[in-house]
Design a protein around this motif. Structure first.
Motif, PDB file in Angstrom:
ATOM      1  N   SER A 150       0.995  -1.192   0.059  1.00  0.00           N
ATOM      2  CA  SER A 150       0.059  -0.007  -0.052  1.00  0.00           C
ATOM      3  C   SER A 150       0.763   1.211   0.132  1.00  0.00           C
TER       4      SER A 150
ATOM      5  N   LEU B 212      -7.132   3.003  -1.803  1.00  0.00           N
ATOM      6  CA  LEU B 212      -7.858   2.249  -2.622  1.00  0.00           C
ATOM      7  C   LEU B 212      -8.043   2.759  -4.198  1.00  0.00           C
TER       8      LEU B 212
ATOM      9  N   TRP C 117     -10.436  -3.650  -7.355  1.00  0.00           N
ATOM     10  CA  TRP C 117     -10.139  -4.153  -6.040  1.00  0.00           C
ATOM     11  C   TRP C 117     -11.176  -4.608  -5.344  1.00  0.00           C
TER      12      TRP C 117
ATOM     13  N   THR D   7     -12.102  -5.462  -1.403  1.00  0.00           N
ATOM     14  CA  THR D   7     -11.625  -5.293  -0.150  1.00  0.00           C
ATOM     15  C   THR D   7     -12.198  -5.884   1.019  1.00  0.00           C
ATOM     16  N   ASP D   8     -11.527  -6.604   1.804  1.00  0.00           N
ATOM     17  CA  ASP D   8     -12.117  -7.412   2.684  1.00  0.00           C
ATOM     18  C   ASP D   8     -12.130  -6.580   4.207  1.00  0.00           C
ATOM     19  N   ASP D   9     -12.500  -7.101   5.140  1.00  0.00           N
ATOM     20  CA  ASP D   9     -12.648  -6.146   6.614  1.00  0.00           C
ATOM     21  C   ASP D   9     -12.832  -7.132   7.631  1.00  0.00           C
TER      22      ASP D   9
ATOM     23  N   HIS E 100      -7.856  -3.747   6.595  1.00  0.00           N
ATOM     24  CA  HIS E 100      -8.685  -3.994   5.313  1.00  0.00           C
ATOM     25  C   HIS E 100      -7.724  -4.412   4.172  1.00  0.00           C
TER      26      HIS E 100
ATOM     27  N   THR F 285      -6.885  -5.682   0.731  1.00  0.00           N
ATOM     28  CA  THR F 285      -7.554  -5.349  -0.599  1.00  0.00           C
ATOM     29  C   THR F 285      -6.873  -6.050  -1.661  1.00  0.00           C
TER      30      THR F 285
END
Length: 462
Positions: free
Chosen positions: A258, A330, A339, A341-343, A381, A383
Motif C-alpha cells: 500500500s 484504494l 479491487w 476489499t476485505d474487512d 482492510h 485489499t
C-alpha cells in the motif's frame, strides 16, 4: 393480490414520482459497492419523504407479502443493501433532516438520509463533534452507518457508531413506530433495544430517526509518521501503545504494497527507505502541550521498537499531506486493476501475523494484496487487486477473500469489523458465532419480523 396492485397502492400513498419501476432506473438501486454479492431485480424502488411514508410502505408490503430491502446511499461493502428478485427497495435518502441540535445536552436528532459529512459540518458550527467517520463519510448516510454499525479512522478513541447512539425510532414489521432509547446520559430502563437495531443491517426494522450523542469539538490534530523495516516491529509498536495506555485519536497502518501504491499515485516520496515494510500514522487531537506529550510518547515507542523514521508535526497541512497517503490507497490500487476489499478485525497484538498471512495468500493466489487498516483497534482492510476482464483472476480474488477470513478467525479475530455480514459472509457468521448464537439470531428475527419481510437472506437465512 398482484404486484401491479401493490405498485398502485404504493403510488397512492407516496405519489407517482416516489415509486420507480423502470428497470433502467431501478437497476441503479439494486446493489451496493461489493462486487462479490449477488443482486436481484426489484419490483419497485420507493423514496418516501417521512416516517409516515415508511410506515405506509411497510404495511402495504406486509399485506402483499412482498419483501423490503432498506437502503441508504449504497456505499456499503457487504451486499446488505442488495435487492432480491421481486422486492421493494426502500430508499431513505429523502428523510434528510437534522431535526434538532441540542448544544446544552450535547445531542442531536437526525433522520437517516443525512450525509455523514453534512451532519458533522452542521454540528461543528455549534462547537460540537460527531465522531463516527467512515472512509465514505462524504457520501454515506447516517442511516446506513446505523444499519451496519459503521466505524472509521477515529474509532480507536471514539468508538463505532453504536457508541454515539442514544435512541432510535424504528418502523417495525407491522408498520408500528417503535421509539426506544433516551435523551439522558444514563438510562437502563428495559432492554437496550437501540443497540439491537444498530448493526442489524435492515433485517429487524427500518430506522427513521436517531438521537445521537455529540462530543466537544476537538483541537486541530498533530500528526506522527513512523516507518519500520518489518511488520513485526510495527506490530510491537502498536501493542506497546495499547499496553502503555496511550489513546491517540487515530492510528493507522500501511504495509509495503500500500505504501508503494500511494507513493506512485501521489507521485511523491513518503520519506521511507526501499526496505520499508510498514508505516504507522497517528494523530492526537488533544491540542497544545497535552498533544505534544502524547506524540512524544508515541514517537519514543516507535523508536524503541526499531523505527527507521519517526517524525511528528503540529503543522495542519503537513499532517493532512501525510494522512492523504493512507486515504488514497484504494484509489491508488486502481492503477493496477479493480479491487476487492476485505474487512477483518484481530487482536491488536496480532496485526503483524495477519499482514504476514496476507502476504502468504498473495503468493498462493498470484495476486497483489495490499493491507491498510485501523491499527488502534485492529480493524484491517486487506485489499485484493485483480484484472477486471478476467473471470479466472476474479475466482482467485474470491479464494483470497475467504482465505483472509480464515486467517482472521484463526488469530482470534472476527470476520467483519465495520462493513457487516450482508450477503457475502453469511456462512462465516455461522462459523464465528456457532449454532447457539445463530439460533438466538433467528429467534430474535422471528420475534420481530415473523413474516421475514425485512431484507430476507441478508446476514443469515431462516
Amino acid at each position: 393480490m398482484s404486484n401491479h396492485a401493490l405498485v398502485t397502492r404504493l403510488r397512492e400513498h407516496l405519489g407517482t414520482a416516489a415509486v420507480l419501476t423502470d428497470t433502467d432506473v431501478t437497476d441503479a438501486y439494486s446493489r451496493d459497492m461489493m462486487p462479490l454479492a449477488a443482486s436481484g431485480k426489484p419490483l419497485a424502488v420507493v423514496l418516501p419523504s417521512d416516517s409516515e411514508g415508511v410506515q405506509a410502505v411497510v404495511k402495504a408490503c406486509a399485506e402483499f407479502e412482498v419483501p423490503i430491502v432498506p437502503r441508504g446511499a449504497g456505499s456499503g461493502l457487504s451486499g446488505a443493501a442488495n435487492a432480491i428478485d421481486g422486492c421493494v427497495v426502500l430508499v431513505l435518502t429523502k428523510l434528510d433532516q437534522i431535526v434538532e441540535i441540542d448544544e446544552g445536552n450535547r445531542l442531536a436528532v437526525v433522520q437517516p438520509g443525512v450525509v455523514n459529512l453534512d451532519f458533522r459540518n452542521a454540528v461543528e458550527k455549534h462547537g460540537l463533534f460527531y465522531p463516527p467517520d467512515p472512509s465514505s463519510y462524504d457520501w454515506c448516510t447516517i442511516g446506513g452507518n446505523l444499519s451496519t454499525n459503521a466505524g472509521g479512522l477515529c474509532c480507536v478513541k471514539y468508538g463505532v457508531t453504536t457508541d454515539s447512539v442514544l435512541g432510535l425510532e424504528v418502523v417495525l414489521a407491522d408498520g408500528s413506530l417503535l421509539k426506544t432509547g433516551r435523551r439522558t446520559v444514563k438510562g437502563v430502563a428495559g432492554y437496550d433495544l437501540a443497540r439491537l437495531f444498530v448493526g442489524s443491517e435492515g433485517t429487524l426494522g427500518v430506522i427513521t430517526q436517531a438521537t445521537v450523542a455529540l462530543k466537544p469539538l476537538p483541537q486541530l490534530p498533530s500528526t506522527l509518521v513512523a516507518a519500520f523495516n518489518s511488520t513485526e516491529a510495527a506490530g510491537e509498536a502498536v501493542a506497546r501503545v495499547v499496553r502503555e495506555g496511550l489513546v491517540p485519536s487515530l492510528m493507522e497502518i500501511m504495509d509495503a504494497t500500500s505504501i508503494k501504491a500511494a507513493e506512485a499515485y501521489l507521485k511523491t516520496d513518503l520519506g521511507t527507505s526501499e526496505d520499508c515494510k510498514a508505516l504507522l500514522l497517528a494523530q492526537s487531537d488533544a491540542g497544545g502541550e497535552v498533544a505534544r506529550r502524547e506524540l512524544a510518547a508515541l514517537e519514543q515507542i516507535c523508536v524503541d521498537c526499531g523505527a527507521d523514521l519517526a517524525y511528528a508535526t503540529e503543522d495542519l497541512e503537513e499532517g493532512k499531506m501525510l494522512l492523504q497517503a493512507r486515504r488514497v490507497v484504494l484509489t491508488a490500487l486502481e492503477m493496477y486493476g479493480v479491487w476487492l476489499t476485505d474487512d477483518v478485525c484481530v487482536p491488536r497484538t496480532r496485526i503483524a501475523e495477519l499482514i504476514a498471512g496476507c502476504e502468504r495468500i498473495s503468493e498462493e493466489v498470484g495476486l497483489r494484496i495490499a493491507v491498510v487498516g485501523h491499527a488502534g483497534d485492529g480493524n484491517m482492510h486487506p485489499t485484493i487487486v485483480y484484472a477486471p476482464d478476467s473471470e479466472e483472476e476474479f475466482a482467485r480474488a474470491r479464494k483470497a477473500f475467504d482465505a483472509i477470513l480464515e486467517v482472521a478467525l484463526s488469530l482470534g479475530g472476527t470476520v467483519t469489523g465495520e462493513h457487516g455480514i450482508g450477503r457475502i459472509k453469511r456462512e462465516w457468521l455461522a462459523k464465528e458465532i456457532g449454532e447457539v448464537g445463530l439460533r438466538v439470531h433467528r429467534q430474535i428475527k422471528q420475534a420481530l419480523d415473523p413474516g421475514n419481510l425485512f431484507n430476507p437472506g441478508s446476514m443469515f437465512s431462516l
